[in-house]
Design a protein around this motif. Structure first.
Motif, mmCIF file in Angstrom:
data_model
loop_
_atom_site.group_PDB
_atom_site.id
_atom_site.type_symbol
_atom_site.label_atom_id
_atom_site.label_comp_id
_atom_site.label_asym_id
_atom_site.label_seq_id
_atom_site.Cartn_x
_atom_site.Cartn_y
_atom_site.Cartn_z
ATOM 1 N N ASP A 166 0.670 -1.282 2.597
ATOM 2 C CA ASP A 166 0.363 -0.989 1.192
ATOM 3 C C ASP A 166 -1.048 -1.494 0.909
ATOM 4 N N VAL A 167 -2.024 -0.599 0.961
ATOM 5 C CA VAL A 167 -3.419 -1.041 0.833
ATOM 6 C C VAL A 167 -3.785 -1.400 -0.598
ATOM 7 N N GLU A 168 -2.882 -1.115 -1.553
ATOM 8 C CA GLU A 168 -3.128 -1.502 -2.941
ATOM 9 C C GLU A 168 -2.552 -2.871 -3.262
ATOM 10 N N PRO A 171 -6.856 -6.485 -1.725
ATOM 11 C CA PRO A 171 -8.083 -5.917 -1.153
ATOM 12 C C PRO A 171 -8.259 -6.365 0.283
ATOM 13 N N SER A 175 -10.506 -1.577 3.101
ATOM 14 C CA SER A 175 -10.155 -0.706 1.985
ATOM 15 C C SER A 175 -11.301 -0.525 1.001
ATOM 16 N N ALA A 179 -13.154 3.092 0.122
ATOM 17 C CA ALA A 179 -13.110 3.611 -1.243
ATOM 18 C C ALA A 179 -14.502 3.960 -1.756
ATOM 19 N N TYR A 261 -5.608 5.026 3.407
ATOM 20 C CA TYR A 261 -6.434 4.173 2.555
ATOM 21 C C TYR A 261 -6.688 4.749 1.162
ATOM 22 N N ARG A 262 -6.845 6.044 1.046
ATOM 23 C CA ARG A 262 -7.155 6.590 -0.280
ATOM 24 C C ARG A 262 -5.903 6.979 -1.055
ATOM 25 N N GLU A 263 -4.944 7.596 -0.389
ATOM 26 C CA GLU A 263 -3.714 8.004 -1.072
ATOM 27 C C GLU A 263 -2.636 6.930 -1.027
ATOM 28 N N ASN A 264 -2.792 5.944 -0.153
ATOM 29 C CA ASN A 264 -1.763 4.913 0.040
ATOM 30 C C ASN A 264 -0.402 5.565 0.300
ATOM 31 N N ARG A 268 3.759 4.881 -0.580
ATOM 32 C CA ARG A 268 4.308 5.759 -1.615
ATOM 33 C C ARG A 268 5.353 6.723 -1.093
ATOM 34 N N GLN A 302 -0.724 -6.836 2.168
ATOM 35 C CA GLN A 302 -0.669 -5.458 2.659
ATOM 36 C C GLN A 302 0.377 -5.302 3.759
#
Length: 349
Positions: A166-168, A171, A175, A179, A261-264, A268, A302
């Motif tokens: 979970d990259v969100e 930090p 990542s 971004a 990395y961008r959509e995680n 999800r 993460q």
């Protein structure tokens, strides 16, 4: 530092000269690594080599170590005496032991994506005899989780070591640059690499310690100086591995950037894998998470996120180390990896 910042200078270089010097000075990326622990080549595909580190022909589930397909080669798992997780697993009872070495991209594989790696991994698992135990290292960790979610009947147990999930959740040193880097810059870099993301390009922006001595100390968990007869060969082996970067297929690199990395997408429940969207919440295999307390590549938050996503028995270990020490640090290998091996030897799924 995002790639955009670096490429402002990079694009002033003559690209033909850059490729000429890269080819002249880089190690032979087609040659396999020189292993520390005895191993034999068991299988070779376009994307990978499978190495057999087994000390015997014992029955039981095969343990398959999935190395990261990122910046460096698979010697991350077998660097030097006292700095080999393959030796740690073998010496602590893992009798059927194999390692995947992802090959540097070539004209034959430069169009490969994540699905191609999953398909190659599936061939390996079928050859070894499912179900297998997967031990995923860093980027090899999320690939193993995706594979297990896509083919649950083919996996018995899972170990994820220093793995971003979970990259969100926190930090990381990767990542943030991802971004901040534009799609146009990524396309330019891949075009400059002839369809590949060149390891030589990635090395310029990959997070690393401020000086070489600190990098050696943190990664190997050894105290300087590194010029005595005991530590000098180990430091030299690390530096040779550090210089030996691999090239990544352009589509694979872009898919990792986009989905992980961008959509995680892994966190999800929407990571695309061989025609399906996989959701880790449907995975019910026992999972062991090994994380580094000071890991800047896959921070604990993460990596440990996998524990709240997967509905199975979860075991965790937190080592007081950074990212590379999880795989080659003398203290971490001696203290944490015997526990991993013992967990893998447990019966049942």
């Amino acid at each position: 530092m995002p790639w955009d910042s670096w490429t402002r200078q990079f694009w002033a270089w003559p690209l033909a000269s850059l490729d000429m010097w890269r080819l002249a000075l880089a190690p032979d990326l087609g040659a396999p690594p020189q292993w520390t622990t005895p191993a034999r080549l068991a299988l070779e595909l376009a994307a990978l080599r499978l190495w057999d580190f087994s000390p015997g022909d014992d029955a039981g589930a095969a343990v398959l170590v999935v190395s990261p397909f990122a910046l460096h080669d698979a010697r991350i798992a077998d660097l030097a005496p006292g700095h080999s997780l393959m030796a740690a697993l073998r010496d602590n009872g893992c009798r059927r032991l194999h390692l995947i070495e992802w090959k540097s991209a070539t004209p034959a594989t430069e169009r490969h994506g994540v699905d191609d790696l999953l398909a190659a991994l599936n061939v390996v698992v079928d050859d070894l005899g499912a179900p297998v135990d997967l031990v995923g290292l860093c980027q090899g960790g999320w690939l193993s989780l995706v594979y297990a979610a896509r083919f649950p009947a083919k996996t018995r147990r899972l170990v994820a070591v220093g793995t971003p999930v979970d990259v969100e959740a926190a930090p990381s040193a990767l990542s943030a640059p991802v971004a901040q880097t534009s799609e146009a810059t990524l396309r330019h870099l891949i075009a400059a690499g002839g369809g590949c993301m060149r390891g030589a390009h990635m090395a310029h922006v990959w997070p690393r310690e401020a000086d070489e001595e600190a990098r050696l100390a943190d990664s190997l968990e050894l105290a300087p100086p590194f010029d005595d007869p005991l530590t000098a060969p180990i430091a030299a082996a690390f530096q040779a591995w550090d210089r030996r970067t691999v090239d990544l297929p352009g589509p694979y690199f872009c898919e990792v950037v986009r989905h992980l990395y961008r959509e995680n997408a892994l966190a999800r429940g929407a990571f695309p894998a061989l025609g399906r969207m996989v959701d880790l919440r449907g995975l019910d295999k026992p999972l062991f998470l090994l994380v580094g307390e000071t890991d800047a590549i896959a921070p604990p938050a993460q990596a440990l996120a996998a524990g709240r996503l997967i509905g199975a028995d979860i075991e965790t270990a937190r080592a007081p180390c950074g990212h590379l020490a999880l795989f080659m640090g003398r203290r971490t290998l001696a203290r944490q990896w015997p526990r991993v091996a013992a967990w893998l030897r447990e019966e049942g799924s």
